[in-house]
Design an enzyme around this catalytic site. Structure first.
Site, short mmCIF file in Angstrom:
data_model
loop_
_atom_site.label_atom_id
_atom_site.label_comp_id
_atom_site.label_asym_id
_atom_site.label_seq_id
_atom_site.Cartn_x
_atom_site.Cartn_y
_atom_site.Cartn_z
N CYS A 135 0.70 -1.25 0.05
CA CYS A 135 0.07 -0.08 0.01
C CYS A 135 1.06 1.38 0.07
CB CYS A 135 -0.87 -0.10 1.20
SG CYS A 135 -1.88 1.59 1.22
N CYS A 138 -0.35 4.18 2.18
CA CYS A 138 0.03 3.99 3.84
C CYS A 138 1.33 4.24 3.93
CB CYS A 138 -0.49 2.57 3.85
SG CYS A 138 -2.03 1.90 3.33
N ASP A 139 2.31 3.51 3.09
CA ASP A 139 3.61 3.43 3.48
C ASP A 139 4.63 4.36 2.63
OD1 ASP A 139 2.88 1.68 5.64
OD2 ASP A 139 2.84 0.16 4.18
#
Ligand code: NAP
Length: 311
Positions: A135, A138-139
């Site tokens: 993701c 997200c990261d």
């Protein structure tokens, strides 16, 4: 044990659209959030192809809006997951929840979606959350000014790669063929971006950095020549497709060999009477937010008609 009329499992576009329709039909549906409330769209950035938003909309906001819309008409929700389903033709169907509760329902809509696939190569498991991710939203921000690898050649891989150019010094798309699967518009954007480079005909054999406790590179193998090489990078993002999240219903409802729920004809009916399915858990072909939403609508209408016929 709680007895419900209609339970919807999953809160992506399929589950929430189903809830909007079912709630407006006065069925007071109960939504079970599932493992990722809001579904995969909450992990994407801009959604540019959901009709009605000419400037695009954030995936997170889109899902929040859908939930509010469902709640406005009387949808209730439970923050839990289904560990196992016990389905009986004609119902009632039993759902054993992760939190320990058991729910019984006349009609059931399965809208559990799908989750990202992993490569299963050495180093991957050990380095998850230490540079291995599925993701970018997200990261991605953790990996500034370092080279980043993205594995895959579909729309997800290109979307992730484009997004990651905001952070990485360079983004390498590692693809096992010479040609992308992604849509033309996404391909054009990627080819035009000077920060993106391609490693064609290449697969990742190993993720390096276990000793350092962070990703330091990937070992690549050229599938045409067999040549091995090392690509230095600080992170590797997987975008190699998805697995349907249908395990709680395995052996209960008919599925194909990959675990996608089989639907009857043009409807949302499954092999078990009174059980309907919608969205990515039953669709390996289109997998779009808008097609999932359409399937959710169909499941609500099918469930409503089925319940009405039984009255
Ligand atoms: P996908 O289209 O199935 O692509 C998966 C990619 O991963 C393919 O390029 C595949 O290679 C590669 N792959 C699969 N297994 C692999 C393995 N073991 N090792 C190496 N490579 C592997 O999946 P997706 O990109 O997640 O897209 C899913 C659906 O969502 C599609 O319908 C897509 O159009 C849609 N989507 C749309 C958008 C958008 O419009 N903005 C964004 C994201 C997703 P091959 O090509 O060789 O099979």
């Amino acid at each position: 044990m709680d007895a419900e009329t209609l339970v919807i499992v999953g809160t992506g576009p399929a589950g929430l659209t189903c809830a909007v329709y079912a709630a407006r039909a006065n069925l007071r549906p109960l939504l079970i959030d599932g493992t990722l409330p809001g579904g995969q769209l909450t992990q994407t950035t801009e959604v540019e192809n959901y009709p009605g938003f000419p400037e695009g909309i954030s995936g997170f906001v889109l899902m929040q809006n859908m939930r509010q819309q469902a709640e406005r008409f009387g949808t209730r929700s439970l923050s839990d997951t289904v560990a196992r389903g016990e389905l009986s033709p004609g119902g009632p169907h039993k759902l054993f929840l992760g939190g320990g509760k058991t729910i019984e329902t006349q009609a059931l809509v399965i809208a559990t979606g799908a989750r990202p696939r992993w490569l299963g190569v050495p180093g991957e498991e050990e380095l998850k959350n230490k540079g291995v991710s599925a993701c970018a939203t997200c990261d991605g921000a953790f990996f500034r000014d370092v080279p980043i690898a993205v594995v895959g050649g579909g729309d997800s891989a290109i979307e992730e790669a484009l997004f990651l150019t905001r952070f990485g010094s360079k983004v390498f798309v590692v693809h096992r063929r010479k040609e992308l699967r992604a849509s033309k518009i996404m391909q054009e954007r990627a080819f035009a971006n000077p920060k993106i480079a391609f490693c064609w005909d290449s697969v990742v054999d190993e993720i390096l950095g276990v000793d350092a406790d962070r990703v330091t590179g990937v070992r690549l193998r050229n599938v045409e020549t067999g040549e091995l090489s090392t690509l230095d990078c600080g992170a590797v993002f997987m975008a190699i497709g998805h697995t349907p999240s249908t395990e709680p219903f395995r052996d209960q409802v008919e599925m194909d060999e990959r675990g996608y729920i089989r639907l009857q004809g043009q409807s949302s009916r499954t092999s078990i009477e009174g059980v309907f399915a919608a969205g990515d858990c039953a669709d390996s072909a289109y997998r779009q937010a808008v097609t999932a939403a359409g399937m959710g609508c169909r499941a609500a209408i099918d469930a409503e008609r089925w319940l009405a016929e039984r009255e």
